[in-house]
Design an enzyme around this catalytic site. Structure first.
Site, mmCIF file in Angstrom:
data_model
loop_
_atom_site.group_PDB
_atom_site.id
_atom_site.type_symbol
_atom_site.label_atom_id
_atom_site.label_comp_id
_atom_site.label_asym_id
_atom_site.label_seq_id
_atom_site.Cartn_x
_atom_site.Cartn_y
_atom_site.Cartn_z
ATOM 1 N N ASN A 9 0.872 -1.168 0.000
ATOM 2 C CA ASN A 9 0.000 0.000 0.000
ATOM 3 C C ASN A 9 0.914 1.224 0.000
ATOM 4 O O ASN A 9 1.462 1.575 1.041
ATOM 5 C CB ASN A 9 -0.892 -0.046 1.257
ATOM 6 C CG ASN A 9 -1.717 1.215 1.432
ATOM 7 O OD1 ASN A 9 -1.790 2.051 0.524
ATOM 8 N ND2 ASN A 9 -2.337 1.357 2.594
ATOM 9 N N TRP A 10 1.069 1.819 -1.156
ATOM 10 C CA TRP A 10 2.039 2.921 -1.281
ATOM 11 C C TRP A 10 1.493 4.225 -0.704
ATOM 12 O O TRP A 10 2.204 5.223 -0.654
ATOM 13 C CB TRP A 10 2.465 3.096 -2.740
ATOM 14 C CG TRP A 10 3.212 1.930 -3.315
ATOM 15 C CD1 TRP A 10 3.557 0.765 -2.662
ATOM 16 C CD2 TRP A 10 3.741 1.798 -4.646
ATOM 17 N NE1 TRP A 10 4.249 -0.073 -3.492
ATOM 18 C CE2 TRP A 10 4.381 0.533 -4.729
ATOM 19 C CE3 TRP A 10 3.727 2.606 -5.782
ATOM 20 C CZ2 TRP A 10 5.004 0.070 -5.898
ATOM 21 C CZ3 TRP A 10 4.341 2.151 -6.944
ATOM 22 C CH2 TRP A 10 4.973 0.905 -6.998
ATOM 23 N N LYS A 11 0.225 4.243 -0.325
ATOM 24 C CA LYS A 11 -0.406 5.442 0.250
ATOM 25 C C LYS A 11 -0.127 6.671 -0.634
ATOM 26 O O LYS A 11 -0.007 6.530 -1.843
ATOM 27 C CB LYS A 11 0.062 5.646 1.689
ATOM 28 C CG LYS A 11 -0.157 4.380 2.543
ATOM 29 C CD LYS A 11 -0.020 4.599 4.011
ATOM 30 C CE LYS A 11 -0.264 3.283 4.738
ATOM 31 N NZ LYS A 11 -0.273 3.423 6.178
ATOM 32 N N HIS A 94 -9.675 1.376 4.612
ATOM 33 C CA HIS A 94 -8.427 1.575 5.350
ATOM 34 C C HIS A 94 -8.674 2.537 6.520
ATOM 35 O O HIS A 94 -9.467 3.461 6.409
ATOM 36 C CB HIS A 94 -7.347 2.125 4.415
ATOM 37 C CG HIS A 94 -5.991 2.092 5.044
ATOM 38 N ND1 HIS A 94 -5.565 3.042 5.926
ATOM 39 C CD2 HIS A 94 -4.988 1.182 4.949
ATOM 40 C CE1 HIS A 94 -4.339 2.734 6.344
ATOM 41 N NE2 HIS A 94 -3.969 1.607 5.767
ATOM 42 N N GLU A 96 -7.044 4.940 7.598
ATOM 43 C CA GLU A 96 -6.821 6.359 7.284
ATOM 44 C C GLU A 96 -8.045 6.939 6.571
ATOM 45 O O GLU A 96 -8.391 8.105 6.757
ATOM 46 C CB GLU A 96 -5.529 6.508 6.451
ATOM 47 C CG GLU A 96 -4.306 6.281 7.339
ATOM 48 C CD GLU A 96 -3.120 5.626 6.660
ATOM 49 O OE1 GLU A 96 -3.015 5.650 5.426
ATOM 50 O OE2 GLU A 96 -2.275 5.066 7.399
ATOM 51 N N GLU A 166 -5.770 -4.845 10.410
ATOM 52 C CA GLU A 166 -4.751 -3.839 10.686
ATOM 53 C C GLU A 166 -5.072 -3.112 11.990
ATOM 54 O O GLU A 166 -5.884 -2.174 11.993
ATOM 55 C CB GLU A 166 -4.696 -2.815 9.545
ATOM 56 C CG GLU A 166 -4.373 -3.411 8.198
ATOM 57 C CD GLU A 166 -3.770 -2.373 7.265
ATOM 58 O OE1 GLU A 166 -2.647 -2.607 6.810
ATOM 59 O OE2 GLU A 166 -4.408 -1.342 7.007
ATOM 60 N N GLY A 172 2.156 2.268 10.821
ATOM 61 C CA GLY A 172 3.125 3.353 10.676
ATOM 62 C C GLY A 172 3.800 3.756 11.980
ATOM 63 O O GLY A 172 4.461 4.780 12.058
ATOM 64 N N SER A 212 3.060 -2.129 10.474
ATOM 65 C CA SER A 212 4.501 -2.231 10.767
ATOM 66 C C SER A 212 5.066 -3.619 10.488
ATOM 67 O O SER A 212 5.969 -4.081 11.186
ATOM 68 C CB SER A 212 4.794 -1.799 12.208
ATOM 69 O OG SER A 212 4.429 -0.443 12.400
ATOM 70 N N GLY A 233 2.714 -1.010 4.368
ATOM 71 C CA GLY A 233 2.815 0.413 4.070
ATOM 72 C C GLY A 233 4.268 0.818 3.899
ATOM 73 O O GLY A 233 4.858 0.679 2.826
ATOM 74 N N GLY A 234 4.868 1.301 4.982
ATOM 75 C CA GLY A 234 6.231 1.840 4.942
ATOM 76 C C GLY A 234 7.236 0.932 4.248
ATOM 77 O O GLY A 234 8.027 1.393 3.402
HETATM 78 P P1 PGA Z 1 2.566 0.248 7.728
HETATM 79 O O1 PGA Z 1 1.130 0.487 7.039
HETATM 80 O O2 PGA Z 1 3.120 -1.020 7.171
HETATM 81 O O3 PGA Z 1 3.384 1.464 7.350
HETATM 82 O O4 PGA Z 1 2.337 0.164 9.203
HETATM 83 C C1 PGA Z 1 0.252 -0.568 6.794
HETATM 84 C C2 PGA Z 1 -1.032 -0.037 6.188
HETATM 85 O O5 PGA Z 1 -1.497 1.028 6.602
HETATM 86 O O6 PGA Z 1 -1.601 -0.665 5.282
#
Ligand code: PGA
Length: 248
Positions: A9-11, A94, A96, A166, A172, A212, A233-234
């Site tokens: 997930n490149w956000k 998600h 967010e 999640e 994050g 994470s 994500g990251g």
């Molecule tokens: P993260 O994000 O790996 O940076 O914690 C995961 C996500 O939000 O899908």
């Protein structure tokens, strides 16, 4: 046997040239992987990234969609538009989106139905905040998210879905859920799906862990019986880091 699915997930990261470069690196480095590999760039990068991943083992995903087919919905993108640029998976619900952009269980449900009707595959995100975990309502929150997303969905449609558990406190933050904590919630979701549908349906739905996940903690998490992949994500923003998880 469920095949692991590792999705990046490149956000809101990467310009078009940067996304193309990352996609090329992901295709090259994850070749021959024993998992489904998905990259989910921003809408503006989808077409260019599709040119890179088309015909390879890497599938293309989007980070959201609107449930209507077309019309006066400024700023929104439809399922047909996503399909026209080679999208296969769509991340929905998600945290967010839920926290900053008013996503609810009801809008997630509308999106899930639209995505499936268009022949796309939803990755449905569920998970509790830190306050909810500390208030001992993790299972209640996760159950509400799952039941909300799957409202009025047939078993034939449910088997096409992927769930991403999640925990919001792990996204994050570098605070990953322990493999046991994650497995407990995954098993809870698996049992819930049996109640909502039946054993055969529940047993084919893949449940990813997200929050994470990194190369050094992925193996233990993915070793748990009900954890069938990761939403990353990251660590998805560098091909080497992402590949570390894919290989795990
Ligand atoms: P993260 O994000 O790996 O940076 O914690 C995961 C996500 O939000 O899908």
């Amino acid at each position: 046997m469920r095949k692991n699915i590792i999705a990046g997930n490149w956000k809101m990261n990467k310009t078009v040239p940067e996304a193309v470069e990352l996609a090329k690196a992901v295709v090259a480095i994850t070749k021959g992987a024993d998992a489904d590999v998905v990259v989910c760039p921003t809408f503006v990068c989808l077409s260019a990234v599709n040119d890179v991943v088309k015909g390879t083992h890497v599938a293309l995903g989007a980070q959201d969609v609107h449930w209507e087919k077309s019309g006066a919905f400024t700023g929104k993108v439809s399922c047909d538009m996503l399909k026209s640029v080679g999208v296969k998976y769509v991340i929905l619900g998600h945290s967010e989106q839920r926290t900053y952009f008013g996503e609810t269980n009801d809008t997630v449900n509308k999106k899930v139905k639209a995505v499936l009707a268009a022949g796309l595959l939803p990755i449905i995100c569920v998970g509790e905040t830190l306050a909810e975990r500390e208030g001992n309502i993790t299972e209640k929150v996760v159950e509400d998210h799952v039941r909300g997303a799957y409202k009025d969905l047939s078993a034939a449609d449910a088997v096409k879905t992927v769930i991403a558990y999640e925990p919001v406190w792990a996204i994050g933050t570098g605070k990953v859920a322990s493999p046991e904590q994650a497995q407990d919630v995954h098993a809870f979701i698996r049992k819930l799906l049996v109640k909502m549908y039946d054993e055969p349906t529940s047993s084919v739905i893949r449940i990813q862990y997200g929050g994470s996940m990194k190369a050094d903690n992925a193996k233990e998490l993915l070793g748990k019986p009900d954890i069938d992949g990761g939403l990353i994500g990251g660590a998805a923003l560098k091909a080497e880091d992402f590949n570390g998880i894919v290989r795990a």
